[in-house]
Design a protein around this motif. Structure first.
Motif, PDB file in Angstrom:
ATOM      1  N   GLY A 130       0.809  -1.211   0.000  1.00 32.41           N
ATOM      2  CA  GLY A 130       0.000   0.000   0.000  1.00 32.41           C
ATOM      3  C   GLY A 130       0.840   1.258   0.000  1.00 32.41           C
ATOM      4  O   GLY A 130       0.601   2.196  -0.774  1.00 32.41           O
ATOM      5  N   ILE A 190       2.735   1.717  -3.416  1.00 30.41           N
ATOM      6  CA  ILE A 190       1.896   2.269  -4.475  1.00 30.41           C
ATOM      7  C   ILE A 190       1.658   3.758  -4.245  1.00 30.41           C
ATOM      8  O   ILE A 190       1.727   4.569  -5.171  1.00 30.41           O
ATOM      9  CB  ILE A 190       0.567   1.498  -4.557  1.00 30.41           C
ATOM     10  CG1 ILE A 190       0.814   0.079  -5.078  1.00 30.41           C
ATOM     11  CG2 ILE A 190      -0.432   2.226  -5.451  1.00 30.41           C
ATOM     12  CD1 ILE A 190      -0.411  -0.807  -5.066  1.00 30.41           C
ATOM     13  N   LYS A 191       1.376   4.117  -3.000  1.00 27.93           N
ATOM     14  CA  LYS A 191       1.135   5.526  -2.685  1.00 27.93           C
ATOM     15  C   LYS A 191       2.329   6.400  -3.073  1.00 27.93           C
ATOM     16  O   LYS A 191       2.172   7.449  -3.724  1.00 27.93           O
ATOM     17  CB  LYS A 191       0.842   5.674  -1.188  1.00 27.93           C
ATOM     18  CG  LYS A 191       0.695   7.133  -0.728  1.00 27.93           C
ATOM     19  CD  LYS A 191       0.580   7.210   0.778  1.00 27.93           C
ATOM     20  CE  LYS A 191       0.377   8.644   1.253  1.00 27.93           C
ATOM     21  NZ  LYS A 191       1.474   9.549   0.852  1.00 27.93           N
ATOM     22  N   TRP A 248      -2.852  -0.469   2.808  1.00 27.57           N
ATOM     23  CA  TRP A 248      -3.541  -0.527   1.524  1.00 27.57           C
ATOM     24  C   TRP A 248      -4.556   0.617   1.420  1.00 27.57           C
ATOM     25  O   TRP A 248      -4.919   1.037   0.327  1.00 27.57           O
ATOM     26  CB  TRP A 248      -4.251  -1.869   1.354  1.00 27.57           C
ATOM     27  CG  TRP A 248      -3.403  -2.911   0.726  1.00 27.57           C
ATOM     28  CD1 TRP A 248      -2.685  -3.880   1.368  1.00 27.57           C
ATOM     29  CD2 TRP A 248      -3.153  -3.092  -0.661  1.00 27.57           C
ATOM     30  NE1 TRP A 248      -2.017  -4.654   0.468  1.00 27.57           N
ATOM     31  CE2 TRP A 248      -2.285  -4.190  -0.799  1.00 27.57           C
ATOM     32  CE3 TRP A 248      -3.571  -2.430  -1.812  1.00 27.57           C
ATOM     33  CZ2 TRP A 248      -1.838  -4.648  -2.029  1.00 27.57           C
ATOM     34  CZ3 TRP A 248      -3.127  -2.900  -3.041  1.00 27.57           C
ATOM     35  CH2 TRP A 248      -2.266  -3.978  -3.145  1.00 27.57           C
ATOM     36  N   THR A 259      -3.803   3.637  -0.782  1.00 29.32           N
ATOM     37  CA  THR A 259      -3.900   3.618  -2.242  1.00 29.32           C
ATOM     38  C   THR A 259      -5.178   4.284  -2.734  1.00 29.32           C
ATOM     39  O   THR A 259      -5.343   4.478  -3.945  1.00 29.32           O
ATOM     40  CB  THR A 259      -3.875   2.174  -2.773  1.00 29.32           C
ATOM     41  OG1 THR A 259      -5.051   1.470  -2.331  1.00 29.32           O
ATOM     42  CG2 THR A 259      -2.637   1.441  -2.288  1.00 29.32           C
ATOM     43  N   ARG A 298      -5.582   6.674  -5.772  1.00 25.13           N
ATOM     44  CA  ARG A 298      -4.339   6.571  -6.544  1.00 25.13           C
ATOM     45  C   ARG A 298      -4.335   5.382  -7.499  1.00 25.13           C
ATOM     46  O   ARG A 298      -3.407   5.241  -8.296  1.00 25.13           O
ATOM     47  CB  ARG A 298      -3.146   6.463  -5.596  1.00 25.13           C
ATOM     48  CG  ARG A 298      -2.962   7.689  -4.706  1.00 25.13           C
ATOM     49  CD  ARG A 298      -1.907   7.464  -3.659  1.00 25.13           C
ATOM     50  NE  ARG A 298      -1.631   8.686  -2.909  1.00 25.13           N
ATOM     51  CZ  ARG A 298      -2.304   9.039  -1.807  1.00 25.13           C
ATOM     52  NH1 ARG A 298      -3.282   8.246  -1.355  1.00 25.13           N
ATOM     53  NH2 ARG A 298      -2.016  10.167  -1.191  1.00 25.13           N
ATOM     54  N   VAL A 299      -5.344   4.528  -7.397  1.00 26.77           N
ATOM     55  CA  VAL A 299      -5.363   3.287  -8.169  1.00 26.77           C
ATOM     56  C   VAL A 299      -6.691   3.151  -8.898  1.00 26.77           C
ATOM     57  O   VAL A 299      -7.757   3.412  -8.330  1.00 26.77           O
ATOM     58  CB  VAL A 299      -5.151   2.066  -7.230  1.00 26.77           C
ATOM     59  CG1 VAL A 299      -5.383   0.760  -7.981  1.00 26.77           C
ATOM     60  CG2 VAL A 299      -3.754   2.086  -6.638  1.00 26.77           C
TER      61      VAL A 299
END
Length: 462
Positions: free
Chosen positions: A111, A114-115, A146, A149, A152-153
């Protein structure tokens, strides 16, 4: 246009060669093609459903350098987990125009990773790269990061190829001719080329359970009683038509309730199991439901396999690979339950339903004589709140019982739309669900339609 077909010497059925995922168009490809930075596009679905192949096909069209990282590679894990500053992340982002991270859930802090990738790509780079990732297991249970995210996803669910996808590629005749093979062996991409050879298809599935499914379950949750994973899977496979309870599961496999709950969570997190809750309580909140006419209903939960071929492989492994779990449907006492599971599996595919507790629930009446009536798969359509029900009947002998359950369901919920699903109308039901989520055509007489494939019977009331 129906593609040119040939006759396979083993199955003596029309086939199109080669039947591989590489040549099979998927509905997710349009969303993949439309992806632009700086957000990351995440493909999520069970192992073996085709996520890596879809990503490979997508990035090949870019004709630009690609940086591939995989959570299954120890070197890649050390690289990504070792990034400690925004400078490190920016250097990675500048290393390629396209970055693909497979099995992202296996990194130490997916998480947060990805951030930082998305935030730094947006704030530090004038021309950020395309970011893609794929995940097999459900996030969030062991790692609250997570949540970071969010925003952002972009997420795309990827399940094994659906019957409408196969029909679009190879024609409805191909799907109709191979319907029983799909029920027995499922539609995992690795299995599709072997459908004409039952022994080969069974061998692929036999290898999938110990080498992939059980390993994923152990990694997803690390249950304390690892030795009980296969017995629990076997119990779920055998109880395909009956609801279960955690206490009963614990008693059957010989463990505590807490251990049984952890086993169930570990298996469900691999996305191989789908958990269905009873719909009776939820229906009582609907304004059009007559609570006084709801019969006695089964409680607990149902654990459906995301692929019927995997379910049969679990049974086969538990029985010592003697082969009866892959027997033709005409020789199986569980054919109606297996068909019902297959229908639910295909509905989940066309609706992109990959959540742990998805959009479906079940309705099943209690019988005092010990018999098991057909279950109705229930969905509340989001756009208008319409209640949709699907009851399955593989053989003509099962139509009467399916019609009886449909009438009971509609007595309680008069405005619900109920479909009886048979091999003769499954493809049409799925295409309708994908297009308008169960709208019944004006030519239908009565509140639900029988699935008998003859033109006269298809419009009759069950």
């Amino acid at each position: 246009t129906t593609p040119t077909t040939s006759t396979h010497p083993i199955m003596n059925l029309p086939t199109t060669a080669p039947l591989t995922l590489t040549h099979l168009p998927r509905t997710a490809e349009a969303r993949l093609a439309a992806h632009v930075p700086p957000k990351m596009l995440l493909l999520e679905g069970p192992r073996g459903s085709g996520k890596t192949t879809l990503l490979r096909r997508r990035v090949e069209r870019e004709n630009r350098p690609v940086r591939r990282l995989s959570g299954a590679d120890p070197d890649d894990r050390r690289l990504l987990d070792g990034l400690t500053s925004s400078v490190d992340y920016a250097a990675l982002l500048r290393s390629s125009r396209v970055i693909v991270i497979d099995e992202v859930e296996r990194f130490r802090d997916p998480g947060l990773t990805i951030k930082l990738l998305v935030d730094i790509a947006q704030s530090r780079l004038n021309d950020p790269p395309l970011l893609f990732a794929a995940s097999d297991t459900f996030p969030g249970v062991n790692n609250l990061n997570w949540v970071k995210t969010l925003g952002r996803v972009r997420t795309i669910p990827v399940l094994p190829p659906s019957l409408p996808e196969l029909s679009a590629a190879y024609g409805p005749g191909f799907v109709a001719a191979h319907m029983e093979a799909f029920v027995r062996f499922g539609t995992l991409p690795a299995v599709l080329p072997a459908l004409s050879d039952p022994e080969r298809a069974a061998g692929i599935l036999r290898g999938f359970v110990p080498t992939t499914l059980l390993e994923d379950a152990l990694r997803a949750r690390r249950p304390r009683r690892k030795d009980l994973l296969l017995p629990a899977l076997k119990l779920f496979a055998e109880a395909i038509a009956r609801p279960l309870r955690i206490t009963a599961l614990a008693g059957r496999i010989g463990c505590s309730r807490d251990a049984a709950d952890r086993l169930l969570t570990a298996l469900a997190m691999t996305r191989v199991l789908r958990l269905l809750t009873p719909s009776g309580l939820a229906l009582r909140w609907e304004p059009d439901v007559d609570e006084t006419r709801i019969p006695a209903l089964e409680k607990g939960f149902m654990a459906d396999f995301a692929d019927t071929g995997v379910r049969n492989a679990v049974l086969d492994l538990a029985r010592g690979n003697e082969g009866s779990a892959f027997a033709p449907l005409a020789d199986r006492p569980d054919r109606e339950a297996l068909w019902a599971a297959f229908v639910r599996q295909e509905l989940s595919k066309v609706l992109g339903d990959v959540e742990l507790f998805g959009t479906f629930s079940f309705w099943q009446t209690k019988r005092t004589d010990g018999s098991i009536p057909p279950r109705i798969i229930v969905r509340k359509r989001p756009r208008d709140g319409r209640i949709l029900g699907y009851v399955s009947a593989y053989s003509g002998d099962a139509l009467a019982a399916a019609g009886r359950e449909a009438r009971l369901f509609q007595t309680a919920a008069p405005k619900a739309v109920v479909r009886i699903v048979t091999p003769g109308n499954l493809l049409e039901v799925l295409e309708t669900a994908a297009g308008s989520e169960g709208e019944v055509s004006s030519s239908c007489k009565g509140p639900y339609r029988s699935g008998v494939s003859t033109p006269r019977a298809s419009k009759s009331r069950a």
